[in-house]
Design a protein around this motif. Structure first.
Motif, PDB file in Angstrom:
ATOM      1  N   SER A 707       0.856  -1.185   0.000  1.00 27.32           N
ATOM      2  CA  SER A 707       0.000   0.000   0.000  1.00 27.32           C
ATOM      3  C   SER A 707       0.888   1.229   0.000  1.00 27.32           C
ATOM      4  CB  SER A 707      -0.923   0.021   1.231  1.00 27.32           C
ATOM      5  OG  SER A 707      -0.143   0.091   2.425  1.00 27.32           O
ATOM      6  N   ALA A 708       0.289   2.384  -0.235  1.00 24.63           N
ATOM      7  CA  ALA A 708       1.071   3.624  -0.290  1.00 24.63           C
ATOM      8  C   ALA A 708       0.236   4.793   0.207  1.00 24.63           C
ATOM      9  CB  ALA A 708       1.551   3.887  -1.714  1.00 24.63           C
ATOM     10  N   ARG A 709       0.943   5.797   0.701  1.00 22.43           N
ATOM     11  CA  ARG A 709       0.317   7.063   1.077  1.00 22.43           C
ATOM     12  C   ARG A 709       1.199   8.187   0.547  1.00 22.43           C
ATOM     13  NH1 ARG A 709      -3.551   6.121   5.080  1.00 22.43           N
ATOM     14  NH2 ARG A 709      -3.583   8.305   5.748  1.00 22.43           N
ATOM     15  N   ASN A 711       1.817  12.115   1.123  1.00 13.98           N
ATOM     16  CA  ASN A 711       1.528  13.232   2.033  1.00 13.98           C
ATOM     17  C   ASN A 711       0.376  12.900   2.967  1.00 13.98           C
ATOM     18  OD1 ASN A 711       3.581  14.714   0.782  1.00 13.98           O
ATOM     19  ND2 ASN A 711       2.171  15.499  -0.766  1.00 13.98           N
ATOM     20  N   GLY A 712       0.389  11.654   3.474  1.00 12.64           N
ATOM     21  CA  GLY A 712      -0.586  11.227   4.467  1.00 12.64           C
ATOM     22  C   GLY A 712      -1.875  10.677   3.925  1.00 12.64           C
ATOM     23  N   LYS A 713      -2.098  10.771   2.621  1.00 12.37           N
ATOM     24  CA  LYS A 713      -3.347  10.295   2.035  1.00 12.37           C
ATOM     25  C   LYS A 713      -3.114   9.009   1.242  1.00 12.37           C
ATOM     26  CE  LYS A 713      -5.225  14.996   1.574  1.00 12.37           C
ATOM     27  NZ  LYS A 713      -5.749  16.018   0.629  1.00 12.37           N
ATOM     28  N   PRO A 714      -4.090   8.074   1.283  1.00 16.62           N
ATOM     29  CA  PRO A 714      -3.930   6.830   0.520  1.00 16.62           C
ATOM     30  C   PRO A 714      -3.637   7.111  -0.950  1.00 16.62           C
ATOM     31  CG  PRO A 714      -5.818   6.682   1.990  1.00 16.62           C
ATOM     32  CD  PRO A 714      -5.351   8.111   2.048  1.00 16.62           C
ATOM     33  N   TYR A 715      -2.713   6.331  -1.508  1.00 14.85           N
ATOM     34  CA  TYR A 715      -2.248   6.566  -2.884  1.00 14.85           C
ATOM     35  C   TYR A 715      -2.214   5.235  -3.611  1.00 14.85           C
ATOM     36  CZ  TYR A 715       0.422   8.919  -6.597  1.00 14.85           C
ATOM     37  OH  TYR A 715       0.819   9.480  -7.786  1.00 14.85           O
ATOM     38  N   ASN A 716      -3.003   5.077  -4.638  1.00 11.67           N
ATOM     39  CA  ASN A 716      -3.117   3.796  -5.318  1.00 11.67           C
ATOM     40  C   ASN A 716      -2.656   3.852  -6.772  1.00 11.67           C
ATOM     41  OD1 ASN A 716      -3.817   1.015  -5.063  1.00 11.67           O
ATOM     42  ND2 ASN A 716      -5.551   1.385  -6.420  1.00 11.67           N
ATOM     43  N   GLU A 732       4.948   7.249   1.246  1.00 14.49           N
ATOM     44  CA  GLU A 732       5.151   6.140   2.169  1.00 14.49           C
ATOM     45  C   GLU A 732       4.704   4.841   1.504  1.00 14.49           C
ATOM     46  OE1 GLU A 732       3.979   7.322   6.427  1.00 14.49           O
ATOM     47  OE2 GLU A 732       2.827   8.711   5.155  1.00 14.49           O
ATOM     48  N   TRP A 743      -2.854  -3.187  -5.723  1.00 15.87           N
ATOM     49  CA  TRP A 743      -2.280  -1.839  -5.608  1.00 15.87           C
ATOM     50  C   TRP A 743      -1.713  -1.388  -6.954  1.00 15.87           C
ATOM     51  CZ3 TRP A 743       2.436   0.456  -6.539  1.00 15.87           C
ATOM     52  CH2 TRP A 743       2.535   1.795  -6.125  1.00 15.87           C
TER      53      TRP A 743
END
Length: 747
Positions: A707-709, A711-716, A732, A743
Motif C-alpha cells: 500500500s502507499a500514502r 503526504n498522508g493520504k492513501p495513494y493507489n 510512504e 495496488w
C-alpha cells in the motif's frame, strides 16, 4: 557518576568519528576495468577511471595503464603497470576513447623517453582510491598521491634515496592516439607552461572519425627547483600517419625511444615532446607538482591554478575535494540497506556527477565551436554529452537533483550549433566536436524533457528550431520509416523524437506534422514483431534466429531488445503486439531467460541502453508488482561493490543513473512525459531534496508494495508526477513478501 559521564562523552565523540558521510562510501574502482575477457563481449566492462576529480570538474588526475585498444578510460584494473598519471579522462566509453592528456610519471635512473620503457610495475595492495583522491606505490618504492580541484590537479611523489630521481611529462600522450603538436616553455626555476594540440589526424575519439579537435593548455609548478631539466623531442617524419594503430606500433615506439634529449632547453615546439626535471632525493623526500589545465589559453591555465591551489597543502586540497563530493552527493540521502548497497549507490551517484563536465575557465571563458573565445554569461559551458545513452536515465536524474546543469547542457548544445554554423543538434558532443556517434536525436529528448519540467533558461525558440531541423535532417524519411540495415533502431528512435518535437510544438503553439507513430510502419504482422525494411518497401530476410539475431536491423542489440522502444505510445505498441496478456507473457519470458549474472546476453541485456526502460513497462501493463520484482533483481544482480561491479560500459553516467533512480524507487519510461514510475526501493528511506520515499518493512524478501500514502493520504497509483517530487512531500510505501495485485492498478 563523573566516570560514567566521561564514558558517554567519549562514546558520542567516537560515534561522530565513525559516522560515514556520502563521499566515504564512494569506491572509484567500481567498474574500473576494460577487460573483454571478464565481460564476455568486445564492449568490455564499466570502463571507469579510479583517479581524483571533483563534481563535474574539468580535471581528472588518474593512473593510465594503457594507450591502445578500446580502452576509453586509459585504465584497467587487471593491468600490472602504469604509464603515468594524466590530467584529463573520459568515463565509461568505448570507441577508442580520448583525452588522457599531460601524462606525468615519477622515475629513477637513466631517462627513458618511450612509455613502454618508463612505465613501471606497481604494488597492487597499495592502490587506494576515494572521492577526490588516489594513491599507489611502485615496485621501485616511489609513492604517488593525487588530488584535484575543478580546474587543477596536485601530485605528491615520495621518493626513495636516489641520485637520479625524476618527474617526467609526456606531452604527446593521448588516449586513442596522440597529440600531433606540442609547445613547452620554462617560465622560471619552478614553472613550465605550454599546450598540446589534439586534432582528428592524431586519432583519439573514434580514431579520428569522431572529429575531436581540441587544445589542452597547462601551467605547472614544482615544489623542488628546476636545476637539471630538459626536453626530449622525437623526430616523427611528415609522411607518417599518426592514428592509434600507428602510434602504438613498434616502429613508432622505436622512434620515440631514440628521441633527442635537449638538456637545459627553455622553449620548444615539436611533434612529440616531453619534459623532465631531475634531482637527487633523500629517503622519504616528497616532491609536489601542481598544474592548472585550460581549453582556452596558457593564461587561463595559470589563472585556474592560482585561483584554486595557492600553496602546497596537499591534505587541504584533498579535504576540499572530499567536501565538494559530500556536498554534491548529499542531494540524495539514504537510510537502510547494507554497507555494500550504500557503496554501490553513492558510487553510482558519484559516476553521474562526472559529466557533462565544466569546460570553461574560472573566469567563465571557453573555446567555442568556431575556435573563438566566448563567455557563457548566463550559463556554464559543459561538454561530453553521450546522448544516445544519457537521455534515458542520466539526464532525467539531473532534472531532479541538478536542474541548473540541465539548463547549462541545453544552452551548451544550442549555442554550439550557432558557433559551428550547423542547423541541427549534435547527438554525441565532445569538446565542440559534432562526432555523429551512435543514432537518433537524443538532444531533442533532453530539450523536451527539460521544457516539460519547467527548465527553460535557454533560447526556447532556437532550441525548438534546431529540434525540428534535426528531425528533418536525420529523422524518418518520406517513406514513413528509415530503410536499411539499422532500420528498426533508426525508425523507433526517430519515431520517439518525432513525438518529442510534436510535444514541443503543441506547448509552443507551433505546427509539426509527425506524431510519433512511425514505429507502426516497420511492424510485420506476420512475424508479430518489428522487422527491417528496405527502401523499396520489401522486408529484409527473416533470420533463422528470428528476433534474437544481433544487429538484425538494430545497433548493438537484437529486435527482441530494441523492439520495446516505443516509450511515447506504449498502448499502441501493445495493441500491435497482440494485446496486454500476450505482451506480459512475452515480457516475463524476456526476463526469465536472462542469465543470473546479467552480463551481455540476447534477452534483458542491462549492459546496453535500449532495454533500460523495459522493467518499468509492467507498470503500464497493470502488473506493477513485476516492475517491483525485476528492478530489485537488476539492482541486486547487475550492480556490485567491486571492480567488475558494472555489467557493461558506464556510458558517461547512464548505467549508474539507472541504479540511482531505480534504487530510490522511481524511473521514467518516456523522457518528455513528466510521469515517473514507482517501483520497489532498495533503501528504507530516500530523501531527494524536499521529497522523501519511505519503505516500511523493507528487506531483501519484502520487495512488493502492499500500500502507499502520499503526504498522508492513501495513494493507489504506480506512478507519480515530476512536479510532485520537486515540490516536496512524503511517499510512504508499505512492503511485503508477496505481490499485492490490487495496488497500483488502473481500473
Amino acid at each position: 557518576m563523573m566516570k560514567l559521564r566521561q564514558v558517554l562523552i567519549l562514546s558520542l565523540i567516537a560515534g561522530r568519528t565513525m559516522a560515514q558521510s556520502p563521499a566515504d562510501y564512494v569506491n572509484p574502482f567500481i567498474g574500473a576495468s576494460t577487460s573483454v575477457g571478464a565481460a564476455g563481449i568486445y564492449h568490455g566492462l564499466g570502463k571507469t577511471f579510479p583517479g581524483a576529480t571533483t563534481p563535474f570538474g574539468m580535471v581528472q588526475v588518474s593512473p593510465n595503464t594503457i594507450t591502445g585498444g578500446d580502452n576509453g578510460s586509459g585504465y584497467s584494473y587487471e593491468h600490472t603497470s602504469i604509464e603515468g598519471f594524466a590530467f584529463t579522462q573520459m568515463s565509461g566509453i568505448g570507441w577508442n576513447g580520448d583525452l588522457g592528456n599531460f601524462l606525468v610519471m615519477p622515475t629513477l635512473g637513466p631517462l627513458k623517453t618511450s612509455k613502454d620503457a618508463y612505465r613501471s610495475d606497481y604494488v597492487k595492495s597499495t592502490e587506494k582510491a576515494a572521492a577526490g583522491f588516489y594513491a599507489v606505490e611502485f615496485n621501485n618504492h616511489i609513492q604517488a598521491e593525487m588530488t584535484a580541484t575543478p580546474h587543477s590537479g596536485l601530485l605528491r611523489f615520495t621518493f626513495p634515496a636516489n641520485k637520479q630521481s625524476r618527474i617526467q611529462i609526456d606531452l604527446a600522450r593521448r588516449v586513442g592516439g596522440t597529440s600531433t603538436k606540442q609547445y613547452i616553455k620554462v617560465v622560471n626555476d619552478s614553472t613550465i607552461m605550454g599546450w598540446m594540440q589534439c586534432p582528428p589526424e592524431g586519432g583519439g575519439w573514434g580514431d579520428g572519425e569522431g572529429h575531436a579537435d581540441y587544445t589542452v593548455y597547462f601551467y605547472a609548478v614544482f615544489s623542488k627547483p628546476l636545476r637539471n631539466y630538459g626536453v626530449w623531442s622525437a623526430d616523427i617524419p611528415d609522411s607518417w600517419s599518426r592514428k592509434l594503430e600507428d602510434v602504438t606500433s613498434e616502429r613508432y615506439l622505436a622512434q620515440v625511444a631514440k628521441a633527442q634529449v635537449l638538456p637545459q632547453l627553455r622553449e620548444k615546439e615539436g611533434k612529440h615532446l616531453g619534459f623532465y626535471t631531475e634531482f637527487d632525493t633523500k629517503a622519504g623526500e616528497q616532491v609536489l607538482m601542481k598544474t592548472g589545465i585550460s581549453f582556452v589559453s596558457m593564461a587561463g591555465a595559470e589563472n585556474n591554478l592560482h585561483k584554486e591551489i595557492t600553496n602546497w597543502n596537499f591534505e587541504g586540497v584533498r579535504t576540499r575535494a572530499h567536501s565538494s563530493w559530500d556536498q554534491a552527493l548529499s542531494k540524495i540521502k539514504i537510510s537502510g540497506g547494507t554497507a555494500g548497497e550504500k557503496k554501490v549507490f553513492y558510487t553510482a551517484l558519484y559516476h553521474t556527477m562526472i559529466d557533462p563536465r565544466i569546460v570553461e575557465d574560472v573566469d567563465g571563458k571557453y573555446t567555442g565551436g568556431d575556435g573563438k573565445v566566448h563567455s557563457g554569461g548566463t550559463f556554464h559551458k559543459r561538454s561530453i554529452f553521450s546522448g544516445w545513452d544519457v537521455f534515458r536515465s542520466q539526464m532525467p536524474l539531473q532534472t531532479i537533483i541538478n536542474p541548473s546543469l540541465t539548463n547549462d547542457l541545453v544552452n551548451s548544445l544550442v549555442t554550439l550549433a550557432k558557433e559551428k554554423n550547423k542547423d541541427y543538434l549534435e547527438r554525441w558532443e565532445l569538446l565542440n566536436a559534432y562526432s555523429g556517434c551512435m543514432i537518433g536525436n537524443p538532444a531533442v529528448s533532453v530539450i523536451t524533457d527539460a521544457y516539460a519540467k519547467g527548465i527553460r533558461k535557454y533560447d526556447v525558440k532556437e532550441a525548438y528550431r534546431l529540434s525540428v531541423n534535426s528531425q528533418k535532417r536525420f529523422g524518418n524519411s518520406e517513406l514513413g520509416y528509415t530503410p536499411g540495415d539499422l532500420s528498426i533502431a533508426y525508425t523507433l528512435e526517430y519515431a520517439y523524437t518525432d513525438w518529442c518535437v510534436g510535444q514541443l510544438a503543441g506547448w509552443l503553439h507551433e505546427k509539426y506534422a509527425a506524431d510519433g507513430g512511425a514505429y507502426k510502419n516497420i511492424f510485420d504482422t506476420e512475424k508479430g514483431w518489428f522487422r527491417p525494411k528496405n527502401k523499396d518497401g520489401q522486408w529484409q530476410p527473416w533470420p533463422a534466429e528470428g528476433r534474437l539475431k544481433q544487429w538484425y536491423g538494430c545497433i548493438e542489440a537484437n529486435p527482441y531488445q530494441q523492439g520495446w522502444f516505443v516509450p511515447q505510445d506504449v498502448n499502441g505498441m501493445v495493441t500491435l503486439m497482440g494485446g496486454r496478456d500476450k505482451v506480459v507473457k512475452d515480457l516475463e519470458d524476456f526476463f526469465d531467460k536472462t542469465p543470473e549474472n546479467m552480463m551481455w546476453n540476447d534477452y534483458y541485456n542491462h549492459a546496453n541502453e535500449p532495454v533500460h526502460h523495459v522493467p518499468f513497462l509492467f507498470n503500464r501493463l497493470n502488473k506493477p508488482w513485476l516492475t517491483q520484482k525485476w528492478t530489485r533483481a537488476i539492482c541486486r544482480r547487475a550492480y556490485h561493490d567491486g571492480v567488475e561491479g558494472l555489467v557493461g560500459n558506464e556510458d558517461v553516467g547512464q548505467m549508474s543513473a539507472w541504479y540511482v533512480l531505480a534504487a530510490a524507487g522511481i524511473h521514467p519510461v518516456c523522457p518528455g512525459d513528466t510521469r515517473q514510475e514507482i517501483t520497489s526501493p532498495v533503501f528504507d528511506k530516500v530523501v531527494i531534496g524536499n521529497f522523501t520515499i519511505k519503505a516500511t518493512n523493507n528487506s531483501p524478501e519484502n520487495i512488493y508494495i502492499q500500500s502507499a500514502r502520499l503526504n498522508g493520504k492513501p495513494y493507489n497509483q504506480c506512478h507519480i508526477d515530476y512536479k510532485d517530487i520537486v515540490k516536496g512531500g512524503v511517499l510512504e510505501l508499505v512492503m511485503g513478501p508477496s505481490p499485492n495485485e490490487q495496488w497500483g492498478i488502473t481500473k
